[in-house]
Write an enzyme that holds these catalytic residues in place. Structure first.
Site, short mmCIF file in Angstrom:
data_model
loop_
_atom_site.label_atom_id
_atom_site.label_comp_id
_atom_site.label_asym_id
_atom_site.label_seq_id
_atom_site.Cartn_x
_atom_site.Cartn_y
_atom_site.Cartn_z
N ASP A 1 -10.02 4.62 -1.92
CA ASP A 1 -8.54 5.30 -2.65
C ASP A 1 -9.34 5.87 -3.91
O ASP A 1 -10.78 5.91 -3.95
CB ASP A 1 -7.65 4.38 -2.96
CG ASP A 1 -8.29 3.27 -4.06
OD1 ASP A 1 -9.47 3.41 -4.35
OD2 ASP A 1 -7.41 2.50 -4.41
N TYR B 1 -6.85 6.11 4.59
CA TYR B 1 -7.17 4.92 3.39
C TYR B 1 -6.26 3.83 3.80
O TYR B 1 -6.74 2.61 3.73
CB TYR B 1 -6.73 5.40 2.34
CG TYR B 1 -6.36 4.30 1.32
CD1 TYR B 1 -7.48 3.59 0.70
CD2 TYR B 1 -5.18 3.87 1.01
CE1 TYR B 1 -7.26 2.44 0.07
CE2 TYR B 1 -4.84 2.95 -0.15
CZ TYR B 1 -6.10 1.91 -0.48
OH TYR B 1 -5.90 0.91 -1.16
N GLU C 1 0.96 -1.22 -0.03
CA GLU C 1 -0.10 0.11 0.07
C GLU C 1 0.61 1.12 0.09
O GLU C 1 0.37 2.35 -0.59
CB GLU C 1 -1.00 0.09 1.06
CG GLU C 1 -2.20 -0.91 1.10
CD GLU C 1 -2.84 -0.58 -0.16
OE1 GLU C 1 -3.15 0.30 -0.67
OE2 GLU C 1 -3.80 -1.69 -0.67
#
Ligand code: SF4
Length: 276
Positions: free
Chosen positions: A157, A139, A57
């Site tokens: 996102d 997020y 991520e």
């Protein structure tokens, strides 16, 4: 409305209505057969390794999936665990990060690894705990919480924002629409397999609900989609009017040593713009 593939032959168009019951199950069924195979992912229904999810991520925040795919294995070989990453000199981490975006992220990555290592090498298993770590925003905390720990939270996102804004034809422009999109995204998360659902939403945005041309005829959630029912999905998310951009002038110097052509470089401080 484009023609519907036989594989996803939902009886379109159907007037969309809230709540979207059935949407999560349809999306998960699609995910089981059409998900992207990525090295940081676990099989459907299986919790993924938090270290891999976190690493991917952070890398994906600034680079494409293709770039991360080409670098992920090498990074893991060099730093196979969060403890190994925490114990590595920052210079080694920065060197391995070259080409993966701003170095400030690599510094945060290292700081986060150290924070996790200080707690025995285990990532917090709640979104709140994750969000307290260096470099982990809302997020990323949601993504790790859902994918690695099965927390029923949305990971919103840009891809997911696009999908949700089309599902509900959100009239508010971006970025003001973000809170509404986040709430609606959260309302869709199922109690069962929330991590797979998060990844399914990401895959839907990346492969079907494309920015310029949503492939509604192949979309597993088309029957719940207001944008598809109306035929104007591509207009969402609504963009804000662009503010006029000021003209900025600057001057740059390059210092080159005459004797051997060496170039004078100065490393920028860690928190400056374009930080090294
Ligand atoms: Fe996106 Fe079309 Fe699917 Fe709606 S039906 S989510 S607009 S691809």
């Amino acid at each position: 409305m484009p023609p519907v593939d036989s594989e996803f032959a939902f009886d379109l168009p159907v007037p969309a209505s809230r709540p979207r019951s059935g949407l999560a199950a349809a999306l998960l069924a699609w995910y089981d057969g059409h998900r992207r195979r990525l090295p940081w992912r676990a099989d459907p229904g299986v919790a993924a390794d938090p270290y891999r999810v976190w690493l991917s991520e952070i890398m994906l925040q600034q680079t494409t999936v293709a770039t991360v795919l080409s670098r992920f294995g090498r990074f893991l070989d060099r730093f196979p665990t969060v403890i190994a990453l925490a114990n590595a000199p920052i210079e080694d981490v920065l060197a391995e990060w070259a080409g993966l975006g701003y170095y400030a992220r690599a510094r945060n990555l290292h700081a986060c690894a150290r924070a996790v290592a200080a707690k025995g090498g285990r990532f917090p298993d709640t979104v709140e705990g994750l969000a307290k770590l260096p470099g982990i925003g809302g997020y990323t905390a949601g993504a790790i919480g859902a994918i690695a720990f099965g927390r029923p939270v949305a990971a919103v996102d840009g891809n997911v924002e696009r999908v949700v804004s089309r599902l509900y034809r959100i009239a508010e422009s971006m970025p003001q629409a973000k809170p509404e999109i986040r709430d609606l995204a959260q309302s869709l998360v199922p109690a069962d397999r929330p991590g797979d659902f998060a990844q399914a939403m990401m895959d839907l945005g990346a492969t079907i609900c494309l920015p310029r041309g949503p492939l509604c005829g192949r979309c597993p959630v088309a029957r719940w989609c207001d944008g598809a029912a109306t035929g104007d999905a591509a207009l969402y998310p609504v963009k804000a009017e662009k503010a006029e951009r000021p003209t900025r002038l600057g001057t740059a110097y390059v210092a080159i040593r005459g004797r051997d052509g060496a170039v004078l470089l100065r490393r920028r401080p860690p928190r400056a713009c374009w930080a090294a």
